[in-house]
Design a protein around this motif. Sequence first.
Motif, PDB file in Angstrom:
ATOM      1  N   HIS A 174       0.812  -1.222   0.000  1.00  0.00           N
ATOM      2  CA  HIS A 174       0.000   0.000   0.000  1.00  0.00           C
ATOM      3  C   HIS A 174       0.843   1.269   0.000  1.00  0.00           C
ATOM      4  O   HIS A 174       0.435   2.294  -0.549  1.00  0.00           O
ATOM      5  CB  HIS A 174      -0.980  -0.018   1.179  1.00  0.00           C
ATOM      6  N   TRP A 175       2.037   1.213   0.593  1.00  0.00           N
ATOM      7  CA  TRP A 175       2.857   2.438   0.593  1.00  0.00           C
ATOM      8  C   TRP A 175       3.263   2.803  -0.838  1.00  0.00           C
ATOM      9  O   TRP A 175       3.355   3.985  -1.177  1.00  0.00           O
ATOM     10  CB  TRP A 175       4.073   2.306   1.519  1.00  0.00           C
ATOM     11  N   TRP A 178       0.277   4.491  -2.418  1.00  0.00           N
ATOM     12  CA  TRP A 178       0.111   5.887  -1.963  1.00  0.00           C
ATOM     13  C   TRP A 178       1.164   6.800  -2.588  1.00  0.00           C
ATOM     14  O   TRP A 178       0.890   7.960  -2.909  1.00  0.00           O
ATOM     15  CB  TRP A 178       0.165   5.965  -0.434  1.00  0.00           C
ATOM     16  N   ILE A 181      -0.079   7.518  -6.037  1.00  0.00           N
ATOM     17  CA  ILE A 181      -1.163   8.515  -6.019  1.00  0.00           C
ATOM     18  C   ILE A 181      -0.597   9.915  -5.782  1.00  0.00           C
ATOM     19  O   ILE A 181      -1.002  10.889  -6.429  1.00  0.00           O
ATOM     20  CB  ILE A 181      -2.216   8.136  -4.953  1.00  0.00           C
ATOM     21  N   TRP A 182       0.383  10.004  -4.896  1.00  0.00           N
ATOM     22  CA  TRP A 182       0.985  11.312  -4.625  1.00  0.00           C
ATOM     23  C   TRP A 182       1.645  11.880  -5.895  1.00  0.00           C
ATOM     24  O   TRP A 182       1.470  13.063  -6.214  1.00  0.00           O
ATOM     25  CB  TRP A 182       2.013  11.196  -3.488  1.00  0.00           C
ATOM     26  N   CYS A 185      -0.894  13.228  -8.092  1.00  0.00           N
ATOM     27  CA  CYS A 185      -1.433  14.511  -7.605  1.00  0.00           C
ATOM     28  C   CYS A 185      -0.445  15.664  -7.820  1.00  0.00           C
ATOM     29  O   CYS A 185      -0.843  16.827  -7.835  1.00  0.00           O
ATOM     30  CB  CYS A 185      -1.784  14.412  -6.122  1.00  0.00           C
ATOM     31  N   MET A 186       0.827  15.355  -7.945  1.00  0.00           N
ATOM     32  CA  MET A 186       1.836  16.406  -8.159  1.00  0.00           C
ATOM     33  C   MET A 186       1.873  16.864  -9.622  1.00  0.00           C
ATOM     34  O   MET A 186       2.340  17.965  -9.924  1.00  0.00           O
ATOM     35  CB  MET A 186       3.233  15.888  -7.771  1.00  0.00           C
ATOM     36  N   LEU A 189       0.915  20.444 -11.348  1.00  0.00           N
ATOM     37  CA  LEU A 189       1.817  21.606 -11.238  1.00  0.00           C
ATOM     38  C   LEU A 189       2.559  21.860 -12.546  1.00  0.00           C
ATOM     39  O   LEU A 189       2.953  22.990 -12.838  1.00  0.00           O
ATOM     40  CB  LEU A 189       2.842  21.370 -10.115  1.00  0.00           C
ATOM     41  N   LEU A 192       1.831  24.714 -14.909  1.00  0.00           N
ATOM     42  CA  LEU A 192       2.304  26.084 -14.646  1.00  0.00           C
ATOM     43  C   LEU A 192       3.456  26.498 -15.551  1.00  0.00           C
ATOM     44  O   LEU A 192       3.782  27.683 -15.629  1.00  0.00           O
ATOM     45  CB  LEU A 192       2.711  26.219 -13.174  1.00  0.00           C
ATOM     46  N   PRO A 200      10.766  28.734  -9.942  1.00  0.00           N
ATOM     47  CA  PRO A 200      10.600  27.305  -9.607  1.00  0.00           C
ATOM     48  C   PRO A 200       9.541  26.564 -10.421  1.00  0.00           C
ATOM     49  O   PRO A 200       9.612  25.357 -10.559  1.00  0.00           O
ATOM     50  CB  PRO A 200      10.204  27.339  -8.128  1.00  0.00           C
ATOM     51  N   PHE A 201       8.559  27.300 -10.961  1.00  0.00           N
ATOM     52  CA  PHE A 201       7.489  26.626 -11.696  1.00  0.00           C
ATOM     53  C   PHE A 201       7.709  26.636 -13.212  1.00  0.00           C
ATOM     54  O   PHE A 201       6.861  26.191 -13.972  1.00  0.00           O
ATOM     55  CB  PHE A 201       6.135  27.271 -11.361  1.00  0.00           C
ATOM     56  N   LEU A 206      13.099  24.561 -10.243  1.00  0.00           N
ATOM     57  CA  LEU A 206      13.294  23.605  -9.144  1.00  0.00           C
ATOM     58  C   LEU A 206      12.117  22.630  -9.011  1.00  0.00           C
ATOM     59  O   LEU A 206      12.314  21.413  -8.954  1.00  0.00           O
ATOM     60  CB  LEU A 206      13.493  24.381  -7.832  1.00  0.00           C
ATOM     61  N   ILE A 207      10.911  23.160  -8.975  1.00  0.00           N
ATOM     62  CA  ILE A 207       9.764  22.283  -8.737  1.00  0.00           C
ATOM     63  C   ILE A 207       9.359  21.532  -9.998  1.00  0.00           C
ATOM     64  O   ILE A 207       9.230  20.307  -9.986  1.00  0.00           O
ATOM     65  CB  ILE A 207       8.590  23.086  -8.149  1.00  0.00           C
ATOM     66  N   ILE A 211      12.205  18.532  -9.294  1.00  0.00           N
ATOM     67  CA  ILE A 211      11.412  17.691  -8.384  1.00  0.00           C
ATOM     68  C   ILE A 211      10.493  16.761  -9.189  1.00  0.00           C
ATOM     69  O   ILE A 211      10.482  15.551  -8.981  1.00  0.00           O
ATOM     70  CB  ILE A 211      10.547  18.557  -7.427  1.00  0.00           C
TER      71      ILE A 211
ATOM     72  N   GLY B  12      -1.979   3.297   5.368  1.00  0.00           N
ATOM     73  CA  GLY B  12      -1.002   3.563   4.303  1.00  0.00           C
ATOM     74  C   GLY B  12      -1.023   5.004   3.823  1.00  0.00           C
ATOM     75  O   GLY B  12      -0.043   5.497   3.274  1.00  0.00           O
ATOM     76  N   VAL B  15       1.898   7.601   4.051  1.00  0.00           N
ATOM     77  CA  VAL B  15       2.965   7.801   3.045  1.00  0.00           C
ATOM     78  C   VAL B  15       2.615   9.007   2.171  1.00  0.00           C
ATOM     79  O   VAL B  15       3.444   9.889   1.927  1.00  0.00           O
ATOM     80  CB  VAL B  15       3.161   6.539   2.166  1.00  0.00           C
ATOM     81  N   PHE B  16       1.354   9.028   1.734  1.00  0.00           N
ATOM     82  CA  PHE B  16       0.886  10.146   0.911  1.00  0.00           C
ATOM     83  C   PHE B  16       0.988  11.454   1.696  1.00  0.00           C
ATOM     84  O   PHE B  16       1.474  12.465   1.194  1.00  0.00           O
ATOM     85  CB  PHE B  16      -0.566   9.881   0.481  1.00  0.00           C
ATOM     86  N   LEU B  26       8.894  22.112   0.744  1.00  0.00           N
ATOM     87  CA  LEU B  26       9.751  22.576  -0.356  1.00  0.00           C
ATOM     88  C   LEU B  26       9.188  23.866  -0.967  1.00  0.00           C
ATOM     89  O   LEU B  26       9.930  24.819  -1.229  1.00  0.00           O
ATOM     90  CB  LEU B  26       9.855  21.475  -1.405  1.00  0.00           C
ATOM     91  N   PHE B  27       7.865  23.891  -1.172  1.00  0.00           N
ATOM     92  CA  PHE B  27       7.241  25.103  -1.732  1.00  0.00           C
ATOM     93  C   PHE B  27       7.512  26.301  -0.815  1.00  0.00           C
ATOM     94  O   PHE B  27       7.767  27.410  -1.281  1.00  0.00           O
ATOM     95  CB  PHE B  27       5.722  24.934  -1.869  1.00  0.00           C
ATOM     96  N   VAL B  30      11.007  27.517  -1.219  1.00  0.00           N
ATOM     97  CA  VAL B  30      11.104  28.268  -2.482  1.00  0.00           C
ATOM     98  C   VAL B  30      10.502  29.663  -2.292  1.00  0.00           C
ATOM     99  O   VAL B  30      11.069  30.673  -2.730  1.00  0.00           O
ATOM    100  CB  VAL B  30      10.379  27.499  -3.624  1.00  0.00           C
ATOM    101  N   GLU B  34      12.478  33.182  -2.805  1.00  0.00           N
ATOM    102  CA  GLU B  34      12.033  34.207  -3.761  1.00  0.00           C
ATOM    103  C   GLU B  34      11.698  35.508  -3.020  1.00  0.00           C
ATOM    104  O   GLU B  34      11.917  36.601  -3.530  1.00  0.00           O
ATOM    105  CB  GLU B  34      10.801  33.711  -4.540  1.00  0.00           C
TER     106      GLU B  34
END
Lengths: 242, 187
Positions: A174-175, A178, A181-182, A185-186, A189, A192, A200-201, A206-207, A211, B12, B15-16, B26-27, B30, B34
Amino acid sequence: MDRTGKSNPYRYVRFCAWGGPILLVALIFFWGILGHNIPPYSAAGNADEIATHFREHTSQARIGMIFTMAFGVFYVIWGLGISKVMEAIEQDNNVLSTLQLWGAGLTTIVIILPASFWLTAAFRPDELPPQTIQLLYDAGWIFFDCAFSLTMLQILAMGVCFLGDKRAQPIIPHWVSWYVIWVGCMLPLLGLISVFKDGPFSRSGLINYWIEFPIFFLFMLLSSIYVLRAIPKLENEHALAN
Amino acid sequence: MVADDRHAKLPGIIVFILADIASFVLFFIVFMAERAKQLDVFVQSGQHVNVTLGLINTLILITSGCLVALAVPSARNGQIILARRFILGALAVGALFAVIKGVEYYQKIQAGLLVDTNLYFTFYYIFTGLHFVHYVVGMTLLTLVYFKIKHQSSGHFLWLHSGALYWHMVDLLWIFIFPLLYFQGAR
């Protein structure tokens, strides 16, 4: 448990699952190193800088992008391998595995199409004005990053399906689900990069570069490892059920 | 899923949550980097955000978080009706956050303070927008938890535990976003 009615439902699935690591290595070498995308040119830079690169490294850019396009197909092959593992988890229907496969198939286009823009920039760079080369370079990056919803579809369908595994010892931990899924969800971004030329965007920021790309590559690596580990378990289940 | 998951190990979803918090940290780094480059812009722009509304929203989220926290031991002790009431209360209080956020966005847009006004407002909209997405997911999750508890679905306690952890993350993120964005104008 054999819900497929096939005698060996996992034949070729290992090869498919290896498609992920194969593509990962190919992307790092052909797209990243030969394509000079580690990191890409900043959107805040001038057109001459990009044009000079394509004029001075034409062959390198061509080889990089031709092979990026050639290896891109491994993404959908990898997606099929994941789908086969997902089908063994799905209880009611195959909606999530189908969405995942569609997402992977469409993400293949996200790899191939931008590479064709960059290949076009390397086709006759001496005859094109710098702004045209920059336009092709920008268009490639905008499609590459801003079509995130296609990959998000694949990733979220995958994570949700793996989390739904009712086995006492889930096929995919499950980890990992997750984390997947993370990462999904990222991805928004990345949209942008169409707004920011620096910071950064931006596409080299950076992001949105340093990342987003490593977490995505780690997602590919982790998913491949755990899908490959899942196959012998599923083969055993299949053998016991028959 | 185990039959009695009241004593199950940490869900679980942690983790998320940890990965999500790490990305926000991190944001924030940043943002501070800035900010150091454009201190005057950030300080002047910070005077255009409504600290009172931000503070009210902080109190709303903390109250809603407390109600969710109370629902967990209630469910663990088998007080299902009480747990449902706490979740319902958390949802009702939490809904006010969206109303106030809407008022805030409306005020900003009316004043011509948009995402491309300057870097401060870019961060303002990105951070509060991302947080709002988390908030919507959290509200949806709590609604699902409410019905899971109501129908005593299998694994309902795991859902409650996961939902509560997620909702606390939404609180926690706001507790950092609030001073970061709203106290820029204070000297």
